[in-house]
Scaffold this active site. Sequence first.
Site, PDB file in Angstrom:
ATOM      1  N   GLY A  21       0.832  -1.202   0.000  1.00 18.90           N
ATOM      2  CA  GLY A  21       0.000   0.000   0.000  1.00 18.90           C
ATOM      3  C   GLY A  21       0.864   1.248   0.000  1.00 18.90           C
ATOM      4  N   ASN A  22       0.275   2.365   0.368  1.00 16.55           N
ATOM      5  CA  ASN A  22       1.054   3.609   0.472  1.00 16.55           C
ATOM      6  C   ASN A  22       0.400   4.516   1.509  1.00 16.55           C
ATOM      7  OD1 ASN A  22      -0.813   5.583  -0.952  1.00 16.55           O
ATOM      8  ND2 ASN A  22      -0.570   4.028  -2.542  1.00 16.55           N
ATOM      9  N   HIS A  23       1.026   5.663   1.766  1.00 13.81           N
ATOM     10  CA  HIS A  23       0.608   6.520   2.881  1.00 13.81           C
ATOM     11  C   HIS A  23      -0.546   7.471   2.579  1.00 13.81           C
ATOM     12  CE1 HIS A  23       3.690   5.202   5.558  1.00 13.81           C
ATOM     13  NE2 HIS A  23       4.649   5.498   4.694  1.00 13.81           N
ATOM     14  N   SER A  24      -1.164   7.366   1.416  1.00 12.02           N
ATOM     15  CA  SER A  24      -2.263   8.284   1.116  1.00 12.02           C
ATOM     16  C   SER A  24      -3.415   8.080   2.107  1.00 12.02           C
ATOM     17  CB  SER A  24      -2.756   8.027  -0.313  1.00 12.02           C
ATOM     18  OG  SER A  24      -3.943   8.749  -0.533  1.00 12.02           O
ATOM     19  N   ALA A  89      -3.716   7.793  -5.011  1.00  7.45           N
ATOM     20  CA  ALA A  89      -2.324   7.337  -5.094  1.00  7.45           C
ATOM     21  C   ALA A  89      -2.381   5.851  -5.458  1.00  7.45           C
ATOM     22  CB  ALA A  89      -1.624   7.553  -3.762  1.00  7.45           C
TER      23      ALA A  89
END
Length: 212
Positions: A21-24, A89
């Site tokens: 995943g990512n930090h969005s 994102a």
Amino acid sequence: MRVLITAGPTYERIDPVRFIGNHSTGKMGFALAEAFADRGFDVLLIAGPVHIVTVNPAIKRIDVVSADDMYRAVMQHFAESDVAVFCAAVADFTPTVAADRKIKRKTDDLVIRLKPTQDIAAAAGRQKRQGQFIVGFALETDDEEANAVDKMQRKNLDMIVLNSLNDQGAGFGYDTNKVTVIERNGRRTDFPLQSKTEVARRIVEAVVEKLA
Ligand code: C5P
């Protein structure tokens, strides 16, 4: 007028318990959904996994998990949209296979092979018909403007919102953002560091001005 907005991260499944995943957080996309709704638009918000609730009746929400889910939801609804804002994102790569069972701990290295995902904004850009207006976002760390302009042209967008990771208090997780809006005709407008609510309102104004 109908606007389609993508927001948040995507989660790419590795096995039943793990993902890439990512930090969005989705804050900017959700602020945009509210701002477009306040301006009288019918809003379709296609959101990755986020912890935000939507109560505004003018906002219809579709929750998705992966880049592929988001791609399919966007492709289903893009044709009926007057405006599309790609704020999510989206993961650029996803595992070639997701394991059915939890991957066990081992002492050797673990290799997970990734394949590229679909570029959702670019796919919409290819399908864009006369009268549709597409806004993209760019998060850059170097050669910011040149990269953002290149992205706008490559993906056939009409406007790109440049977020700089070099600005204090802007970007992932913050309630504030500092952006530059770049239009197809080359015009650029720098906004000061403001709440994401205010930034969203200014972006909506910039879009509405173009639709007029
Ligand atoms: O190429 P890059 O990821 O930097 O482009 C960012 C823009 O493209 C954003 O508007 C983002 O939402 C969109 N995008 C997308 N699908 C992808 C990757 C990016 O819609 N797979």
